[in-house]
Design an enzyme around this catalytic site. Structure first.
Site, PDB file in Angstrom:
ATOM      1  N   TYR A  96     -60.939   2.486  62.337  1.00 36.78           N
ATOM      2  CA  TYR A  96     -60.465   2.203  60.962  1.00 36.78           C
ATOM      3  C   TYR A  96     -60.605   0.719  60.612  1.00 36.78           C
ATOM      4  O   TYR A  96     -60.542   0.358  59.438  1.00 36.78           O
ATOM      5  CB  TYR A  96     -58.999   2.634  60.762  1.00 36.78           C
ATOM      6  CG  TYR A  96     -58.711   4.107  60.947  1.00 36.78           C
ATOM      7  CD1 TYR A  96     -59.739   5.043  61.051  1.00 36.78           C
ATOM      8  CD2 TYR A  96     -57.404   4.573  61.013  1.00 36.78           C
ATOM      9  CE1 TYR A  96     -59.468   6.392  61.236  1.00 36.78           C
ATOM     10  CE2 TYR A  96     -57.119   5.928  61.179  1.00 36.78           C
ATOM     11  CZ  TYR A  96     -58.164   6.822  61.306  1.00 36.78           C
ATOM     12  OH  TYR A  96     -57.879   8.164  61.482  1.00 36.78           O
ATOM     13  N   HIS A 146     -60.609   9.974  70.007  1.00 33.21           N
ATOM     14  CA  HIS A 146     -60.732  10.236  68.566  1.00 33.21           C
ATOM     15  C   HIS A 146     -61.539  11.501  68.257  1.00 33.21           C
ATOM     16  O   HIS A 146     -61.192  12.282  67.372  1.00 33.21           O
ATOM     17  CB  HIS A 146     -61.355   9.013  67.884  1.00 33.21           C
ATOM     18  CG  HIS A 146     -61.038   8.901  66.433  1.00 33.21           C
ATOM     19  ND1 HIS A 146     -60.897   7.709  65.783  1.00 33.21           N
ATOM     20  CD2 HIS A 146     -60.834   9.853  65.480  1.00 33.21           C
ATOM     21  CE1 HIS A 146     -60.613   7.920  64.508  1.00 33.21           C
ATOM     22  NE2 HIS A 146     -60.574   9.214  64.300  1.00 33.21           N
TER      23      HIS A 146
HETATM   24  N1  LIG Z   1     -58.179  12.089  63.787  1.00 36.15           N
HETATM   25  C1  LIG Z   1     -59.034  12.061  62.806  1.00 36.15           C
HETATM   26  O1  LIG Z   1     -60.246  12.276  62.975  1.00 36.15           O
HETATM   27  C2  LIG Z   1     -58.525  11.777  61.425  1.00 36.15           C
HETATM   28  C3  LIG Z   1     -59.342  12.039  60.313  1.00 36.15           C
HETATM   29  C4  LIG Z   1     -58.819  11.771  59.046  1.00 36.15           C
HETATM   30  C5  LIG Z   1     -57.536  11.269  58.924  1.00 36.15           C
HETATM   31  N2  LIG Z   1     -56.779  11.010  60.029  1.00 36.15           N
HETATM   32  C6  LIG Z   1     -55.406  10.432  59.923  1.00 36.15           C
HETATM   33  O2  LIG Z   1     -54.625  11.231  59.041  1.00 36.15           O
HETATM   34  C7  LIG Z   1     -54.140  10.421  57.972  1.00 36.15           C
HETATM   35  C8  LIG Z   1     -53.942  11.252  56.712  1.00 36.15           C
HETATM   36  O3  LIG Z   1     -55.169  11.754  56.241  1.00 36.15           O
HETATM   37  P1  LIG Z   1     -55.878  11.168  54.941  1.00 36.15           P
HETATM   38  O4  LIG Z   1     -55.937   9.683  55.045  1.00 36.15           O
HETATM   39  O5  LIG Z   1     -57.111  11.908  54.703  1.00 36.15           O
HETATM   40  O6  LIG Z   1     -54.862  11.364  53.785  1.00 36.15           O
HETATM   41  P2  LIG Z   1     -54.006  12.464  53.044  1.00 36.15           P
HETATM   42  O7  LIG Z   1     -52.604  12.197  53.491  1.00 36.15           O
HETATM   43  O8  LIG Z   1     -54.552  13.835  53.144  1.00 36.15           O
HETATM   44  O9  LIG Z   1     -54.169  11.914  51.561  1.00 36.15           O
HETATM   45  C9  LIG Z   1     -55.400  11.926  50.868  1.00 36.15           C
HETATM   46  C10 LIG Z   1     -55.272  11.246  49.523  1.00 36.15           C
HETATM   47  O10 LIG Z   1     -54.203  11.829  48.769  1.00 36.15           O
HETATM   48  C11 LIG Z   1     -53.595  10.828  47.962  1.00 36.15           C
HETATM   49  N3  LIG Z   1     -52.139  11.063  47.947  1.00 36.15           N
HETATM   50  C12 LIG Z   1     -51.265  10.886  48.971  1.00 36.15           C
HETATM   51  N4  LIG Z   1     -50.020  11.208  48.579  1.00 36.15           N
HETATM   52  C13 LIG Z   1     -50.111  11.597  47.283  1.00 36.15           C
HETATM   53  C14 LIG Z   1     -49.168  12.041  46.323  1.00 36.15           C
HETATM   54  N5  LIG Z   1     -47.868  12.155  46.630  1.00 36.15           N
HETATM   55  N6  LIG Z   1     -49.621  12.353  45.084  1.00 36.15           N
HETATM   56  C15 LIG Z   1     -50.926  12.244  44.759  1.00 36.15           C
HETATM   57  N7  LIG Z   1     -51.865  11.824  45.626  1.00 36.15           N
HETATM   58  C16 LIG Z   1     -51.459  11.501  46.874  1.00 36.15           C
HETATM   59  C17 LIG Z   1     -53.899   9.486  48.579  1.00 36.15           C
HETATM   60  O11 LIG Z   1     -54.411   8.613  47.574  1.00 36.15           O
HETATM   61  P3  LIG Z   1     -53.675   7.218  47.236  1.00 36.15           P
HETATM   62  O12 LIG Z   1     -53.804   6.369  48.456  1.00 36.15           O
HETATM   63  O13 LIG Z   1     -54.462   6.697  46.079  1.00 36.15           O
HETATM   64  O14 LIG Z   1     -52.248   7.540  46.912  1.00 36.15           O
HETATM   65  C18 LIG Z   1     -54.946   9.771  49.649  1.00 36.15           C
HETATM   66  O15 LIG Z   1     -56.121   9.048  49.469  1.00 36.15           O
HETATM   67  C19 LIG Z   1     -55.187   9.316  57.909  1.00 36.15           C
HETATM   68  O16 LIG Z   1     -54.773   8.215  57.148  1.00 36.15           O
HETATM   69  C20 LIG Z   1     -55.396   9.020  59.365  1.00 36.15           C
HETATM   70  O17 LIG Z   1     -54.347   8.257  59.887  1.00 36.15           O
HETATM   71  C21 LIG Z   1     -57.259  11.269  61.266  1.00 36.15           C
END
Ligand SMILES: NC(=O)c1ccc[n+]([C@@H]2O[C@H](COP(=O)([O-])OP(=O)(O)OC[C@H]3O[C@@H](n4cnc5c(N)ncnc54)[C@H](OP(=O)(O)O)[C@@H]3O)[C@@H](O)[C@H]2O)c1
Length: 276
Positions: free
Chosen positions: A47, A105
């Site tokens: 990241y 990862h």
């Molecule tokens: N292990 C892996 O391969 C892997 C892969 C992907 C992710 N991850 C981890 O999982 C975490 C979560 O996944 P993700 O980053 O894809 O995010 P997510 O929690 O699924 O959120 C995706 C998007 O939704 C928006 N959002 C969040 N809360 C909201 C709300 N209450 N209302 C409206 N929109 C909302 C955010 O935009 P805004 O920021 O504009 O609010 C964000 O960009 C990552 O940050 C990372 O730490 C791990």
């Protein structure tokens, strides 16, 4: 904060994710969410924001021992010596002596899994890592990892949202006494247009994001949630004061579809489990 237990390890059921959160936002948001009650932070070497996450932790004023901090070793660092060096580099950037959880990862067949698991165990024995786990593993790899490890593999972090059926991974995790950690809960924004989720949210006076996160934690799965907005972070944390009915849980499970998986990068993704 509500905790999920697996293999005797307690992990805060809601974590703050930092994927695609650029440095200054990562520092600001990590500091803010910790000060406002989050206790679980998820980052990764790839990241590019571990130093900012570390600074956010420092700035928050929250004691390091009160925080559950996860990072992930990138696939190019899986050879033994590179692995150990990368963990030291992560700890330096995060400004801490240890992480609570260190994950592989993605799978990487170019390095024997035994070598990867051996390195995870070695850094854990050295006290640099409290617990070890994996990410994006299919059930076959989960079983292999557990068999190769002298320490418990405490979680498999996988894509999980209403459009993907993760039953095989959830079942295997239960058998292996592992937790499952959900990423991509918002399905890249797809959940916000969903009529079923919108109706359930309206019934509870909650937002769609809260319903989705509640659906995850109510299954005993750890939910990660990312946002660069302080207001949304507060909203997303308010998922422990309501309950979805069995019918609502089932209605959300029924949204799963065979092509619901979003994250499957070529060259990294394993052969995913098929749903029976
Ligand atoms: N292990 C892996 O391969 C892997 C892969 C992907 C992710 N991850 C981890 O999982 C975490 C979560 O996944 P993700 O980053 O894809 O995010 P997510 O929690 O699924 O959120 C995706 C998007 O939704 C928006 N959002 C969040 N809360 C909201 C709300 N209450 N209302 C409206 N929109 C909302 C955010 O935009 P805004 O920021 O504009 O609010 C964000 O960009 C990552 O940050 C990372 O730490 C791990």
């Amino acid at each position: 904060m509500t905790f999920t237990s697996a293999n005797g390890v307690s992990i805060p059921a809601l974590g703050f994710g930092t994927f695609r959160v650029p440095g200054p936002d990562a520092e600001r948001m990590v500091s803010h969410v910790l000060a406002s009650g989050y206790r679980h932070i998820d980052t990764a070497q790839i990241y590019g924001n571990e130093a900012d996450v570390g600074e956010g932790i420092r700035r928050s004023g929250v004691a390091r021992s009160d925080i559950f901090l996860t990072t992930k070793v990138w696939v190019e660092n899986y050879r033994h010596d590179a692995f150990l060096a990368s963990v030291d580099e992560s700890l330096g950037k995060l400004k801490t002596d240890y992480v609570d959880l260190l994950l592989l990862h993605w799978p990487n067949e170019a390095v024997p899994l035994a070598e990867q698991i051996g390195a995870l165990n070695e850094v854990a024995k050295a006290g640099k890592v409290r617990h070890i786990g994996v990410s994006n593993f299919n059930t076959d790899l989960m079983r292999q990892a557990v068999a190769l490890s002298s320490q418990p593999i405490v979680t498999n972090q996988v894509e999980y949202h209403p459009y993907i059926d993760q039953t095989p991974v959830l079942r295997a995790a239960k058998q292996l006494d592992m937790s499952v950690t959900a990423y991509y809960a918002m399905a890249d924004g797809k959940v916000f247009d969903d009529a079923v989720l919108t109706a359930i949210a309206a019934r509870h006076g909650k937002s769609v994001a809260q319903v989705v996160l509640r659906w995850i934690v109510q299954q005993g799965v750890i939910a990660l949630s990312k946002t660069v907005s302080e207001n949304r972070a507060k909203e997303n944390a308010a998922v422990f004061d309501f309950e979805l009915s069995p019918e609502e849980m089932a209605a959300i499970h029924a949204l799963a579809r065979p092509d619901g998986r979003i994250v499957s990068p070529e060259g990294l993704a394993p052969v995913w489990d098929r749903v029976a």
